[in-house]
Design a protein around this motif. Structure first.
Motif, PDB file in Angstrom:
ATOM      1  N   GLY A 125       0.790  -1.228   0.000  1.00 17.27           N
ATOM      2  CA  GLY A 125       0.000   0.000   0.000  1.00 17.27           C
ATOM      3  C   GLY A 125       0.816   1.268   0.000  1.00 17.27           C
ATOM      4  N   ILE A 126       2.143   1.150   0.113  1.00 17.86           N
ATOM      5  CA  ILE A 126       3.015   2.325   0.102  1.00 17.86           C
ATOM      6  C   ILE A 126       3.474   2.588  -1.328  1.00 17.86           C
ATOM      7  CG2 ILE A 126       5.214   3.270   0.901  1.00 17.86           C
ATOM      8  CD1 ILE A 126       4.885   1.735   3.452  1.00 17.86           C
ATOM      9  N   ASP A 127       3.383   3.818  -1.749  1.00 18.64           N
ATOM     10  CA  ASP A 127       3.758   4.186  -3.114  1.00 18.64           C
ATOM     11  C   ASP A 127       5.274   4.285  -3.219  1.00 18.64           C
ATOM     12  OD1 ASP A 127       3.913   5.045  -5.687  1.00 18.64           O
ATOM     13  OD2 ASP A 127       3.166   7.080  -5.281  1.00 18.64           O
ATOM     14  N   LEU A 128       5.880   3.272  -3.838  1.00 16.10           N
ATOM     15  CA  LEU A 128       7.328   3.261  -4.018  1.00 16.10           C
ATOM     16  C   LEU A 128       7.734   3.788  -5.388  1.00 16.10           C
ATOM     17  CD1 LEU A 128       8.288  -0.216  -2.466  1.00 16.10           C
ATOM     18  CD2 LEU A 128       8.370   2.033  -1.377  1.00 16.10           C
ATOM     19  N   ALA A 129       6.762   4.276  -6.160  1.00 13.73           N
ATOM     20  CA  ALA A 129       7.052   4.736  -7.522  1.00 13.73           C
ATOM     21  C   ALA A 129       8.153   5.797  -7.570  1.00 13.73           C
ATOM     22  CB  ALA A 129       5.779   5.237  -8.187  1.00 13.73           C
ATOM     23  N   PRO A 130       8.157   6.784  -6.655  1.00 12.60           N
ATOM     24  CA  PRO A 130       9.240   7.778  -6.715  1.00 12.60           C
ATOM     25  C   PRO A 130      10.630   7.164  -6.542  1.00 12.60           C
ATOM     26  CG  PRO A 130       7.439   8.581  -5.364  1.00 12.60           C
ATOM     27  CD  PRO A 130       7.156   7.136  -5.629  1.00 12.60           C
ATOM     28  N   LEU A 131      10.724   6.136  -5.704  1.00  9.56           N
ATOM     29  CA  LEU A 131      12.014   5.491  -5.500  1.00  9.56           C
ATOM     30  C   LEU A 131      12.384   4.636  -6.713  1.00  9.56           C
ATOM     31  CD1 LEU A 131      11.730   4.472  -1.729  1.00  9.56           C
ATOM     32  CD2 LEU A 131      12.619   6.572  -2.738  1.00  9.56           C
ATOM     33  N   HIS A 132      11.383   4.004  -7.334  1.00 13.09           N
ATOM     34  CA  HIS A 132      11.644   3.252  -8.562  1.00 13.09           C
ATOM     35  C   HIS A 132      12.199   4.178  -9.641  1.00 13.09           C
ATOM     36  CE1 HIS A 132       9.853  -0.842  -7.989  1.00 13.09           C
ATOM     37  NE2 HIS A 132       9.318  -0.221  -6.939  1.00 13.09           N
ATOM     38  N   ARG A 133      11.620   5.360  -9.765  1.00 13.94           N
ATOM     39  CA  ARG A 133      12.081   6.301 -10.784  1.00 13.94           C
ATOM     40  C   ARG A 133      13.513   6.747 -10.507  1.00 13.94           C
ATOM     41  NH1 ARG A 133       6.623   8.175 -10.455  1.00 13.94           N
ATOM     42  NH2 ARG A 133       7.205   9.801  -8.947  1.00 13.94           N
ATOM     43  N   LEU A 134      13.835   6.927  -9.231  1.00 13.27           N
ATOM     44  CA  LEU A 134      15.193   7.315  -8.873  1.00 13.27           C
ATOM     45  C   LEU A 134      16.189   6.223  -9.258  1.00 13.27           C
ATOM     46  CD1 LEU A 134      17.013   9.401  -7.551  1.00 13.27           C
ATOM     47  CD2 LEU A 134      16.501   8.380  -5.335  1.00 13.27           C
ATOM     48  N   LEU A 135      15.818   4.970  -9.064  1.00 11.88           N
ATOM     49  CA  LEU A 135      16.690   3.866  -9.460  1.00 11.88           C
ATOM     50  C   LEU A 135      16.890   3.845 -10.971  1.00 11.88           C
ATOM     51  CD1 LEU A 135      15.308   0.950  -7.232  1.00 11.88           C
ATOM     52  CD2 LEU A 135      17.346   2.317  -6.820  1.00 11.88           C
ATOM     53  N   ASP A 136      15.791   4.064 -11.695  1.00 16.06           N
ATOM     54  CA  ASP A 136      15.864   4.000 -13.158  1.00 16.06           C
ATOM     55  C   ASP A 136      16.664   5.159 -13.750  1.00 16.06           C
ATOM     56  OD1 ASP A 136      14.438   1.664 -13.207  1.00 16.06           O
ATOM     57  OD2 ASP A 136      12.484   2.658 -13.444  1.00 16.06           O
ATOM     58  N   LEU A 137      16.865   6.223 -12.968  1.00 16.27           N
ATOM     59  CA  LEU A 137      17.674   7.340 -13.447  1.00 16.27           C
ATOM     60  C   LEU A 137      19.166   7.024 -13.423  1.00 16.27           C
ATOM     61  CD1 LEU A 137      15.824  10.374 -11.796  1.00 16.27           C
ATOM     62  CD2 LEU A 137      15.959   9.826 -14.239  1.00 16.27           C
ATOM     63  N   VAL A 156      32.616   1.478  -5.169  1.00 20.18           N
ATOM     64  CA  VAL A 156      32.288   2.118  -3.896  1.00 20.18           C
ATOM     65  C   VAL A 156      30.772   2.199  -3.803  1.00 20.18           C
ATOM     66  CG1 VAL A 156      32.447   4.444  -4.887  1.00 20.18           C
ATOM     67  CG2 VAL A 156      32.678   4.119  -2.408  1.00 20.18           C
ATOM     68  N   THR A 157      30.224   1.973  -2.628  1.00 21.94           N
ATOM     69  CA  THR A 157      28.780   2.037  -2.438  1.00 21.94           C
ATOM     70  C   THR A 157      28.403   3.308  -1.685  1.00 21.94           C
ATOM     71  OG1 THR A 157      28.930   0.763  -0.372  1.00 21.94           O
ATOM     72  CG2 THR A 157      28.495  -0.463  -2.388  1.00 21.94           C
ATOM     73  N   HIS A 158      27.256   3.855  -2.063  1.00 22.55           N
ATOM     74  CA  HIS A 158      26.690   5.007  -1.378  1.00 22.55           C
ATOM     75  C   HIS A 158      25.271   4.640  -0.955  1.00 22.55           C
ATOM     76  CE1 HIS A 158      30.077   7.503  -2.480  1.00 22.55           C
ATOM     77  NE2 HIS A 158      29.961   7.075  -3.719  1.00 22.55           N
ATOM     78  N   VAL A 159      24.986   4.850   0.316  1.00 27.57           N
ATOM     79  CA  VAL A 159      23.704   4.451   0.891  1.00 27.57           C
ATOM     80  C   VAL A 159      22.923   5.693   1.298  1.00 27.57           C
ATOM     81  CG1 VAL A 159      22.560   3.074   2.662  1.00 27.57           C
ATOM     82  CG2 VAL A 159      24.766   2.324   1.740  1.00 27.57           C
ATOM     83  N   LEU A 160      21.684   5.795   0.822  1.00 23.84           N
ATOM     84  CA  LEU A 160      20.795   6.898   1.170  1.00 23.84           C
ATOM     85  C   LEU A 160      19.580   6.341   1.886  1.00 23.84           C
ATOM     86  CD1 LEU A 160      20.810   8.884  -2.220  1.00 23.84           C
ATOM     87  CD2 LEU A 160      22.391   9.100  -0.298  1.00 23.84           C
ATOM     88  N   GLN A 161      19.090   7.084   2.855  1.00 27.83           N
ATOM     89  CA  GLN A 161      17.877   6.689   3.579  1.00 27.83           C
ATOM     90  C   GLN A 161      16.807   7.749   3.343  1.00 27.83           C
ATOM     91  OE1 GLN A 161      19.740   6.133   7.527  1.00 27.83           O
ATOM     92  NE2 GLN A 161      19.280   3.956   7.294  1.00 27.83           N
ATOM     93  N   PRO A 162      15.816   7.459   2.501  1.00 24.37           N
ATOM     94  CA  PRO A 162      14.773   8.446   2.198  1.00 24.37           C
ATOM     95  C   PRO A 162      13.937   8.762   3.437  1.00 24.37           C
ATOM     96  CG  PRO A 162      14.245   6.310   1.233  1.00 24.37           C
ATOM     97  CD  PRO A 162      15.631   6.202   1.757  1.00 24.37           C
ATOM     98  N   LEU A 204      13.613  -4.746  -2.526  1.00 24.70           N
ATOM     99  CA  LEU A 204      12.275  -4.333  -2.927  1.00 24.70           C
ATOM    100  C   LEU A 204      12.217  -3.858  -4.373  1.00 24.70           C
ATOM    101  CD1 LEU A 204      11.313  -2.280   0.260  1.00 24.70           C
ATOM    102  CD2 LEU A 204      10.873  -4.708  -0.190  1.00 24.70           C
ATOM    103  N   ALA A 205      13.331  -3.354  -4.873  1.00 22.12           N
ATOM    104  CA  ALA A 205      13.386  -2.856  -6.248  1.00 22.12           C
ATOM    105  C   ALA A 205      14.847  -2.754  -6.662  1.00 22.12           C
ATOM    106  CB  ALA A 205      12.699  -1.499  -6.360  1.00 22.12           C
ATOM    107  N   HIS A 206      15.077  -2.761  -7.960  1.00 23.03           N
ATOM    108  CA  HIS A 206      16.436  -2.634  -8.486  1.00 23.03           C
ATOM    109  C   HIS A 206      16.357  -2.148  -9.922  1.00 23.03           C
ATOM    110  CE1 HIS A 206      15.820  -6.283 -10.882  1.00 23.03           C
ATOM    111  NE2 HIS A 206      15.256  -6.789  -9.801  1.00 23.03           N
ATOM    112  N   TYR A 212      19.788  -0.245  -6.010  1.00 24.15           N
ATOM    113  CA  TYR A 212      18.708  -1.091  -5.504  1.00 24.15           C
ATOM    114  C   TYR A 212      18.125  -0.506  -4.226  1.00 24.15           C
ATOM    115  CZ  TYR A 212      22.462  -2.933  -2.492  1.00 24.15           C
ATOM    116  OH  TYR A 212      23.507  -3.062  -1.606  1.00 24.15           O
ATOM    117  N   LEU A 213      16.931  -0.968  -3.904  1.00 24.16           N
ATOM    118  CA  LEU A 213      16.193  -0.520  -2.722  1.00 24.16           C
ATOM    119  C   LEU A 213      15.980  -1.712  -1.814  1.00 24.16           C
ATOM    120  CD1 LEU A 213      14.370   1.662  -1.260  1.00 24.16           C
ATOM    121  CD2 LEU A 213      12.477   0.735  -2.625  1.00 24.16           C
ATOM    122  N   THR A 214      16.323  -1.552  -0.535  1.00 21.95           N
ATOM    123  CA  THR A 214      16.109  -2.628   0.428  1.00 21.95           C
ATOM    124  C   THR A 214      15.272  -2.151   1.607  1.00 21.95           C
ATOM    125  OG1 THR A 214      18.252  -2.084   1.448  1.00 21.95           O
ATOM    126  CG2 THR A 214      18.208  -3.919  -0.106  1.00 21.95           C
TER     127      THR A 214
END
Length: 268
Positions: A110-122, A246-252, A138-140, A129-131
């Motif tokens: 029920g949570i709209d993850l579309a904005p995060l999907h778009r960020l991944l696709d950019l 190198v990995t960069h981790v963001l927490q929305p 959850l998405a990649h 990926y999103l965990t």
């Protein structure tokens, strides 16, 4: 050589919740503090208690599982006495608070993850990926799936893959170092979300592997995240060349507990 009875060693029959927790960590931290100070044994409980301004019995009860109300002054003094690093201090405060003050979303249904999907696709050329708070993928983006096809599998989980999949040992250079980091992040997460059954299940499964068990028993390393971590990968699509990343981790902010991770080749 006489064994330090404050060193944390756990048996195969232990439940995951018995292998973590503040009491376990306090004993291990006190043992390490004694070694750091060159005592040849754990820092005495009475010295820790004195540094905090409390009685020896009060501290001994902490190491036996008691958790009275602990104010910030007491927690800071305890962290100083045990010579804790920043992530260990955060873990101490999490246990004292009963977990993360702002808990993760209990379900992404029920949570709209579309904005995060778009960020991944950019990110067309670098894996992203999103965990969840338990590292379920959850998405990649497509680059992530090309580098790591396992993310397409139902129930893909980063920590479970890193600790239990033979593919991870082949692709992650110096795998024991990665395993130590994954276990360290599990320890931190179990302080954030006490009693979480998925985290306990990941740990239970991982500890059936003798090599993982040995790394776990070597000591309670704690890491909150791997932002900025540099390492080497052996990916089939780049064979025979390895790639340094190198990995960069963001927490929305709007999605508590979720993590966006981006993997960038260091050579561009």
């Amino acid at each position: 050589m006489q064994r330090d009875n404050s060193t944390v060693r756990t048996g195969q029959g232990q439940r995951p919740e018995d292998e973590v927790g503040l009491a376990v960590l306090l004993r291990a931290w006190r043992a390490r503090a004694g070694r750091t100070l060159g005592l040849g044994r754990a820092l005495p409980q009475v010295e820790v208690a004195a540094a905090v301004g409390m009685s020896e019995r009060w501290y001994r009860d902490l190491e036996h599982g008691a958790l009275p109300k602990l104010d910030s002054r007491t927690l800071t003094a305890l962290a100083d006495a045990l010579r804790l690093c920043a992530d260990e201090r955060a873990t101490l405060f999490l246990y004292a608070a009963g977990g993360e003050p702002y808990p993760a979303v209990s379900s992404v249904d029920g949570i709209d993850l579309a904005p995060l999907h778009r960020l991944l696709d950019l990110q067309p050329s670098r894996p992203a990926y999103l965990t969840s708070n338990t590292w379920d993928v959850l998405a990649h983006n497509e680059a992530m799936a090309e580098w790591f096809p396992w993310v397409r599998r139902p129930g893909a989980n980063l920590i479970r893959w890193g600790l239990t999949d033979p593919e991870a040992r082949a692709q992650l250079a110096d795998w024991p170092r990665h395993a130590r980091a994954y276990l360290a992040m599990l320890r931190y997460a179990m302080a954030q979300y006490p009693g979480n059954p998925e985290l306990a299940g990941i740990l239970r499964t991982a500890l059936t592997d003798p090599e993982v068990r040995q790394i776990w028993d070597d000591g309670p390393v704690i890491i909150a995240h791997r932002d900025g971590h540099a390492y080497r990968l052996t990916i089939p699509r780049f064979a025979p060349r390895a790639v340094d990343v190198v990995t960069h981790v963001l927490q929305p902010v709007g999605y508590p507990g979720l993590r966006l991770t981006f993997i960038s080749p260091q050579d561009g």
